[in-house]
Scaffold this motif. Structure first.
Motif, PDB file in Angstrom:
ATOM      1  N   ALA A  33       2.512   3.206   7.054  1.00  0.00           N
ATOM      2  CA  ALA A  33       1.188   3.675   6.646  1.00  0.00           C
ATOM      3  C   ALA A  33       0.868   5.044   7.225  1.00  0.00           C
ATOM      4  CB  ALA A  33       0.120   2.663   7.057  1.00  0.00           C
ATOM      5  N   GLU A  34       1.292   5.287   8.461  1.00  0.00           N
ATOM      6  CA  GLU A  34       1.035   6.563   9.126  1.00  0.00           C
ATOM      7  C   GLU A  34       2.332   7.290   9.486  1.00  0.00           C
ATOM      8  OE1 GLU A  34      -3.012   5.380  11.508  1.00  0.00           O
ATOM      9  OE2 GLU A  34      -1.142   4.446  12.157  1.00  0.00           O
ATOM     10  N   ASP A  50      -4.634   2.520  10.348  1.00  0.00           N
ATOM     11  CA  ASP A  50      -4.017   2.257   9.049  1.00  0.00           C
ATOM     12  C   ASP A  50      -2.756   1.417   9.188  1.00  0.00           C
ATOM     13  OD1 ASP A  50      -6.010   3.679   7.814  1.00  0.00           O
ATOM     14  OD2 ASP A  50      -4.838   5.525   7.605  1.00  0.00           O
ATOM     15  N   THR A  51      -1.988   1.695  10.223  1.00  0.00           N
ATOM     16  CA  THR A  51      -0.777   0.911  10.457  1.00  0.00           C
ATOM     17  C   THR A  51      -1.114  -0.524  10.811  1.00  0.00           C
ATOM     18  OG1 THR A  51       0.499   2.835  11.166  1.00  0.00           O
ATOM     19  CG2 THR A  51       1.272   0.685  11.914  1.00  0.00           C
ATOM     20  N   ARG A  87      -3.724  -2.132   9.952  1.00  0.00           N
ATOM     21  CA  ARG A  87      -4.218  -2.754   8.712  1.00  0.00           C
ATOM     22  C   ARG A  87      -3.029  -3.193   7.840  1.00  0.00           C
ATOM     23  NH1 ARG A  87      -6.791   1.317   6.986  1.00  0.00           N
ATOM     24  NH2 ARG A  87      -8.604   0.903   8.301  1.00  0.00           N
ATOM     25  N   GLN A  88      -2.015  -2.354   7.755  1.00  0.00           N
ATOM     26  CA  GLN A  88      -0.825  -2.673   6.962  1.00  0.00           C
ATOM     27  C   GLN A  88      -0.114  -3.906   7.521  1.00  0.00           C
ATOM     28  OE1 GLN A  88       2.817  -0.105   7.214  1.00  0.00           O
ATOM     29  NE2 GLN A  88       2.334   0.377   5.068  1.00  0.00           N
ATOM     30  N   ASP A 119       0.815  -1.220   0.000  1.00  0.00           N
ATOM     31  CA  ASP A 119       0.000   0.000   0.000  1.00  0.00           C
ATOM     32  C   ASP A 119       0.849   1.270   0.000  1.00  0.00           C
ATOM     33  OD1 ASP A 119       1.043  -0.416   2.508  1.00  0.00           O
ATOM     34  OD2 ASP A 119      -0.777   0.138   3.601  1.00  0.00           O
ATOM     35  N   ARG A 120       2.152   1.143  -0.284  1.00  0.00           N
ATOM     36  CA  ARG A 120       3.049   2.294  -0.291  1.00  0.00           C
ATOM     37  C   ARG A 120       3.810   2.354  -1.610  1.00  0.00           C
ATOM     38  NH1 ARG A 120       2.144   6.267   2.583  1.00  0.00           N
ATOM     39  NH2 ARG A 120       4.365   6.810   2.682  1.00  0.00           N
TER      40      ARG A 120
END
Length: 312
Positions: free
Chosen positions: A291-292, A205-206, A208-209, A13-14
């Motif tokens: 993610a964050e 979000d983290t 989730r990652q 996702d990055r």
């Protein structure tokens, strides 16, 4: 002496280029080692060269790379190129990878244990400047350390007998202790390095990652048994039955993430790292969740002074 390094992750996702931003952040915050693996974005040797040219002091550890995908000549050429073009210290790590990557992506037979011993021996000989099968490297890199990522008894035996270091990925401190005990049977037990995800004050979000990444490892042999021993056999059974990764990821509890990573405040993370050292690891490679926290810069900046006493 124990040490802490940084691993360039490949979060789906990055943006792939974040790997270079992490390299710069790790160098600027004083970490001594940068691990550079390979997935579906960059060639590892090319990425290591780019990282070496953008950083000042950090040493480069390239891999673990899938054994059998590159020949000893190709591995030695790649490592020599990185050292010659960047002027940076560099070492090499090899691993089994997976049948999907080795056989489906590269069209090579998946025989990692059989290949590992000879690949380590031949690659080391070539890097030392010896002629192997008629080939001699013009720019030798004698004394290059070669690590082996090991999961399973056969590969662990090969690593204990051939490698300068054993690498473990996404494991609990208890698993490190178990491997350390098994390695004591070797004549000269090699040091252990471990990769663990790290997240400073993780938000949704983290998490989730991290869950998405861990879901990939639920089914494979070795990992599944470790997660089952940690009390999450139901997730492993679902993964091996073919449950969608997204469904598995959303059901992974934070407790499982914490069992194979270091999450929370800076003090929590420092304590978690120390648990791996206490279990027998000599090196901990932090895999920054981004993610964050783009490039993991907040994590690395905050942790650097706390981890300095453990050596870097």
């Amino acid at each position: 002496m124990s040490s802490v390094g940084v691993v360039t992750p490949f979060w789906l996702d990055r943006p792939p280029s974040e790997a270079l931003d992490i390299a710069v952040a790790a160098d600027e915050t004083g970490f001594g080692t940068l691990w550079i693996g390979e997935m579906a974005t960059f060639d590892a040797f090319a990425l290591a060269t780019a990282a070496g040219l953008r950083t000042s002091n950090i040493s480069l550890k390239i891999g673990p790379l899938a054994v059998g995908v590159r020949s000893p000549v190709a591995l030695a050429l790649g490592l020599s190129t990185v050292v010659a073009t960047t002027g940076r210290r560099a070492s090499l790590a090899l691993g089994a990878s997976s049948p999907r990557i080795v056989t489906e992506w590269h069209g090579r037979p998946f025989e990692p244990v059989r290949l590992m011993r000879q690949t380590v021996r031949d690659t080391r000989a070539i890097l030392d400047g010896n002629r192997v099968n008629g080939f001699r490297l013009q720019q030798a890199v004698p004394g290059t350390s070669i690590s082996v990522a090991a999961f399973g008894p056969a590969m662990l035996r090969a690593a204990a007998e051939e490698a300068d270091e054993v690498v473990l990925n996404l494991v609990s401190a208890g698993h490190v202790a178990q491997v350390r005990s098994e390695l004591t049977q070797a004549r000269v037990p090699p040091p252990i390095a471990v990769w663990i995800p790290a997240a400073l004050d993780p938000g949704p979000d983290t998490l989730r990652q991290l869950r998405s990444q861990l879901a990939v490892y639920l089914a494979p042999p070795g990992y599944g048994e470790m997660f089952t021993a940690l009390g999450h056999g139901e997730l492993v059974e679902r993964a091996r039955a073919g449950a969608p990764r997204a469904s598995l990821a959303q059901d992974i509890p934070v407790s499982l993430l914490e069992a194979v990573g270091v999450l929370g405040s800076a003090e929590d993370i420092a304590r978690g790292v120390q648990e791996y050292f206490d279990a027998g690891a000599e090196h901990v490679g932090l895999v920054p969740a981004t993610a964050e926290d783009p490039a993991g810069r907040r994590l690395l900046t905050t942790l650097s002074p706390l981890l300095a006493t453990g050596g870097r």
